[in-house]
Design a protein around this motif. Structure first.
Motif, PDB file in Angstrom:
ATOM      1  N   LYS A 189       0.563  -1.292  -0.125  1.00 54.25           N
ATOM      2  CA  LYS A 189       0.618  -0.454   0.047  1.00 54.25           C
ATOM      3  C   LYS A 189       1.164   0.869   0.200  1.00 54.25           C
ATOM      4  O   LYS A 189       0.023   2.194   0.162  1.00 54.25           O
ATOM      5  N   THR A 190       2.376   0.796  -0.124  1.00 56.41           N
ATOM      6  CA  THR A 190       3.170   2.420  -0.058  1.00 56.41           C
ATOM      7  C   THR A 190       3.225   3.056  -1.233  1.00 56.41           C
ATOM      8  O   THR A 190       2.670   2.628  -2.936  1.00 56.41           O
ATOM      9  N   LYS A 191       2.918   4.713  -1.258  1.00 55.67           N
ATOM     10  CA  LYS A 191       1.962   5.446  -2.049  1.00 55.67           C
ATOM     11  C   LYS A 191       3.835   6.392  -2.057  1.00 55.67           C
ATOM     12  O   LYS A 191       4.119   7.097  -1.061  1.00 55.67           O
ATOM     13  N   ILE A 192       4.048   7.249  -3.941  1.00 57.14           N
ATOM     14  CA  ILE A 192       4.675   7.704  -3.944  1.00 57.14           C
ATOM     15  C   ILE A 192       4.183   8.567  -4.604  1.00 57.14           C
ATOM     16  O   ILE A 192       3.871   8.264  -5.422  1.00 57.14           O
ATOM     17  N   ASP A 193       4.329   9.853  -4.368  1.00 53.18           N
ATOM     18  CA  ASP A 193       3.946  11.046  -4.724  1.00 53.18           C
ATOM     19  C   ASP A 193       4.980  11.739  -5.341  1.00 53.18           C
ATOM     20  O   ASP A 193       6.295  12.019  -4.968  1.00 53.18           O
ATOM     21  N   LEU A 194       5.158  12.627  -6.683  1.00 48.31           N
ATOM     22  CA  LEU A 194       5.532  13.224  -7.159  1.00 48.31           C
ATOM     23  C   LEU A 194       5.858  15.051  -6.697  1.00 48.31           C
ATOM     24  O   LEU A 194       4.143  15.681  -6.757  1.00 48.31           O
ATOM     25  N   LEU A 195       6.124  15.365  -6.155  1.00 49.84           N
ATOM     26  CA  LEU A 195       6.126  16.848  -5.682  1.00 49.84           C
ATOM     27  C   LEU A 195       7.493  18.339  -6.229  1.00 49.84           C
ATOM     28  O   LEU A 195       8.946  17.700  -6.582  1.00 49.84           O
ATOM     29  N   SER A 196       7.201  19.065  -6.836  1.00 55.37           N
ATOM     30  CA  SER A 196       7.972  20.001  -7.359  1.00 55.37           C
ATOM     31  C   SER A 196       7.349  21.695  -6.589  1.00 55.37           C
ATOM     32  O   SER A 196       6.776  20.820  -5.714  1.00 55.37           O
ATOM     33  N   LEU A 197       8.363  22.579  -6.320  1.00 55.42           N
ATOM     34  CA  LEU A 197       8.112  23.535  -5.668  1.00 55.42           C
ATOM     35  C   LEU A 197       8.066  24.438  -6.765  1.00 55.42           C
ATOM     36  O   LEU A 197       8.418  25.038  -7.173  1.00 55.42           O
ATOM     37  N   THR A 198       6.896  25.342  -5.563  1.00 57.90           N
ATOM     38  CA  THR A 198       5.347  25.904  -7.059  1.00 57.90           C
ATOM     39  C   THR A 198       5.331  27.428  -5.482  1.00 57.90           C
ATOM     40  O   THR A 198       5.089  26.921  -4.115  1.00 57.90           O
ATOM     41  N   SER A 199       5.593  28.341  -5.962  1.00 58.47           N
ATOM     42  CA  SER A 199       5.937  29.571  -4.843  1.00 58.47           C
ATOM     43  C   SER A 199       6.172  29.260  -3.433  1.00 58.47           C
ATOM     44  O   SER A 199       4.848  29.725  -2.489  1.00 58.47           O
ATOM     45  N   SER A 200       7.212  28.911  -3.210  1.00 57.34           N
ATOM     46  CA  SER A 200       7.391  28.324  -1.968  1.00 57.34           C
ATOM     47  C   SER A 200       6.838  27.401  -1.369  1.00 57.34           C
ATOM     48  O   SER A 200       6.610  26.898  -0.158  1.00 57.34           O
ATOM     49  N   THR A 201       6.139  26.529  -1.870  1.00 56.00           N
ATOM     50  CA  THR A 201       5.091  25.223  -1.183  1.00 56.00           C
ATOM     51  C   THR A 201       5.397  24.285  -2.266  1.00 56.00           C
ATOM     52  O   THR A 201       5.935  23.909  -3.978  1.00 56.00           O
ATOM     53  N   LEU A 202       5.291  22.950  -1.477  1.00 55.03           N
ATOM     54  CA  LEU A 202       5.748  21.727  -2.627  1.00 55.03           C
ATOM     55  C   LEU A 202       4.299  21.706  -2.903  1.00 55.03           C
ATOM     56  O   LEU A 202       3.277  21.186  -2.018  1.00 55.03           O
ATOM     57  N   VAL A 203       3.905  21.399  -3.852  1.00 53.60           N
ATOM     58  CA  VAL A 203       3.235  20.985  -4.821  1.00 53.60           C
ATOM     59  C   VAL A 203       3.595  19.658  -6.187  1.00 53.60           C
ATOM     60  O   VAL A 203       4.598  18.947  -6.462  1.00 53.60           O
ATOM     61  N   LYS A 204       2.244  18.730  -6.277  1.00 52.20           N
ATOM     62  CA  LYS A 204       2.359  17.721  -6.671  1.00 52.20           C
ATOM     63  C   LYS A 204       2.534  18.386  -8.500  1.00 52.20           C
ATOM     64  O   LYS A 204       2.305  18.666  -9.008  1.00 52.20           O
ATOM     65  N   ALA A 205       4.136  17.201  -9.060  1.00 50.61           N
ATOM     66  CA  ALA A 205       4.725  17.531 -10.263  1.00 50.61           C
ATOM     67  C   ALA A 205       3.575  16.590 -11.068  1.00 50.61           C
ATOM     68  O   ALA A 205       3.174  15.921 -11.205  1.00 50.61           O
ATOM     69  N   THR A 206       4.030  17.658 -12.478  1.00 44.33           N
ATOM     70  CA  THR A 206       2.965  17.090 -13.582  1.00 44.33           C
ATOM     71  C   THR A 206       3.878  15.638 -13.959  1.00 44.33           C
ATOM     72  O   THR A 206       3.109  14.853 -14.759  1.00 44.33           O
ATOM     73  N   SER A 207       4.887  15.352 -14.196  1.00 43.24           N
ATOM     74  CA  SER A 207       5.880  14.491 -14.661  1.00 43.24           C
ATOM     75  C   SER A 207       6.976  14.510 -13.471  1.00 43.24           C
ATOM     76  O   SER A 207       6.996  15.203 -12.882  1.00 43.24           O
ATOM     77  N   ILE A 208       7.305  12.801 -13.534  1.00 44.97           N
ATOM     78  CA  ILE A 208       8.377  12.722 -13.027  1.00 44.97           C
ATOM     79  C   ILE A 208       9.741  13.878 -13.355  1.00 44.97           C
ATOM     80  O   ILE A 208      10.821  13.782 -12.523  1.00 44.97           O
ATOM     81  N   SER A 209       9.806  13.828 -15.289  1.00 47.22           N
ATOM     82  CA  SER A 209      11.001  15.281 -15.524  1.00 47.22           C
ATOM     83  C   SER A 209      10.652  16.613 -14.193  1.00 47.22           C
ATOM     84  O   SER A 209      11.475  17.252 -14.810  1.00 47.22           O
ATOM     85  N   ARG A 210       9.964  16.991 -14.093  1.00 48.54           N
ATOM     86  CA  ARG A 210       9.620  17.943 -13.345  1.00 48.54           C
ATOM     87  C   ARG A 210       9.999  17.812 -11.934  1.00 48.54           C
ATOM     88  O   ARG A 210       9.650  19.440 -11.058  1.00 48.54           O
ATOM     89  N   ALA A 211       9.827  16.543 -11.618  1.00 47.96           N
ATOM     90  CA  ALA A 211       9.408  16.492  -9.467  1.00 47.96           C
ATOM     91  C   ALA A 211      10.931  16.763  -9.478  1.00 47.96           C
ATOM     92  O   ALA A 211      12.315  15.995 -10.128  1.00 47.96           O
ATOM     93  N   ASN A 212      11.601  17.266  -7.698  1.00 48.66           N
ATOM     94  CA  ASN A 212      12.665  17.403  -7.875  1.00 48.66           C
ATOM     95  C   ASN A 212      12.365  16.479  -5.758  1.00 48.66           C
ATOM     96  O   ASN A 212      14.024  16.647  -5.420  1.00 48.66           O
TER      97      ASN A 212
END
Length: 334
Positions: A189-212
């Protein structure tokens, strides 16, 4: 004088009696089987050994809109839910100075040093390599958080990320190295979310290439074939990035509540009763679509663990739809 003829007569009588007895047993067995099939069992009486239970400690819902709900399950109807379920006590460990010492030793092995006592229950350690991080532990609950400036750096770029097994293994190994990896985690059940930084807030990234960053969320195993659900995020989550090509934990919110074996049965609301509460705005809505109509596609029982420390593992009725999730307290009000 005993003759062969008299012996044969006696044996014949015994055989007849035995035959009648066997027929009687077969008839009795058949009647019992039919009774178990056609005569319903008396419903199990709930034990209610813990007395009156508290309500689930739901967060204050940010969604107060009035929705029109349509039942859109596979059958077109609400399911028949069990009439009783077990409620479990949750074990809350007492503060332990030895546990603090063991945790500190483990943290130091992971590069966290310079212990600071923040308060009577909070302690803090810091790490500078390979990135600056702060680990804060609540010795009363065993909860801890990890923060890092790299989570707020708009110029930071991670090495290429992957969502393979090595990432979840890195997260598990980190918890294990701290001595806090629970044995009731369900790795499937382990879940992995892709995140990126937008306006100093972590949000879900649209793709793994855009995730940090990668957010790994752990979940506990089912209890009595019922899943354990949380608020929108699991209380056991880590954030991993690859600043120099190797994965490192740069963020964490960890809180684990251990379910004990001490339990008691309680009566449950019917699916219709729970649906009526949902329709009357008495549910905890976690998220909802931007419409005034919601189609409910799944209804099932689950156990709920809140963000706050709870005394009991309580059942809830879960309602799912497209972009919709809500919980209704499952124990019948009596």
């Amino acid at each position: 004088m005993v003759t062969l003829s008299s012996i044969n007569k006696e044996v014949g009588k015994i055989i007849k009696i035995a035959g009648v007895f066997i027929v009687f047993l077969l008839i009795a067995f058949t009647l019992i089987r039919l009774a178990t099939i056609f005569i319903p069992k008396a419903p199990e009486k709930p034990q209610k050994a813990f007395g009156k239970l508290p309500q689930p400690d739901f967060l204050a819902s940010q969604i107060n809109d009035k929705f029109k709900f349509n039942i859109d399950t596979i059958s077109g109807n609400l399911p028949n839910l069990p009439v009783i379920a077990r409620v479990y006590k949750i074990s809350n460990p007492a503060p332990n100075l030895l546990a603090l010492k063991n945790f500190e030793d483990s943290a130091m092995n992971l590069g966290f040093k310079n212990r600071t006592k923040v308060s009577n229950i909070y302690y803090r350690w810091s790490s500078e390599e390979p990135v600056s991080r702060i680990l804060t532990l609540n010795i009363q609950s065993g909860d801890f958080v990890i923060t890092s400036g790299i989570l707020k750096d708009p110029n930071y770029t991670s090495a290429p990320l992957t969502t393979g097994e090595e990432i979840t293994a890195e997260a598990s190994n980190f918890l294990d190295s701290l001595g806090v990896l629970p044995d009731d985690i369900d790795n499937t059940k382990t879940k992995i979310d892709l995140l990126s930084l937008t306006s100093s807030t972590l949000v879900k990234a649209t793709s793994i290439s855009r995730a940090n960053y990668l957010k790994i969320q752990f979940s506990q195993k089912d209890m009595n074939n019922m899943p354990i659900v949380y608020d929108q995020d699991s209380p056991m989550s880590l954030i991993i990035t690859l600043p120099q090509g190797s994965p490192i934990v740069v963020g964490a919110n960890y809180s684990h509540q251990e379910v004990s074996h001490d339990s008691s049965t309680y009566p449950l609301k019917t699916s219709q009763e729970a649906f009526d509460e949902l329709s009357n705005n008495k549910a905890y809505i976690l998220f909802a679509p931007a419409t005034d109509s919601v189609s409910v596609k799944k209804v099932y029982l689950a156990y709920y663990i809140p963000k706050t420390k709870a005394s009991y593992l309580l059942p809830v009725v879960v309602f799912e739809g497209e972009g919709f999730l809500a919980y209704v307290p499952g124990v019948k009000d009596e």
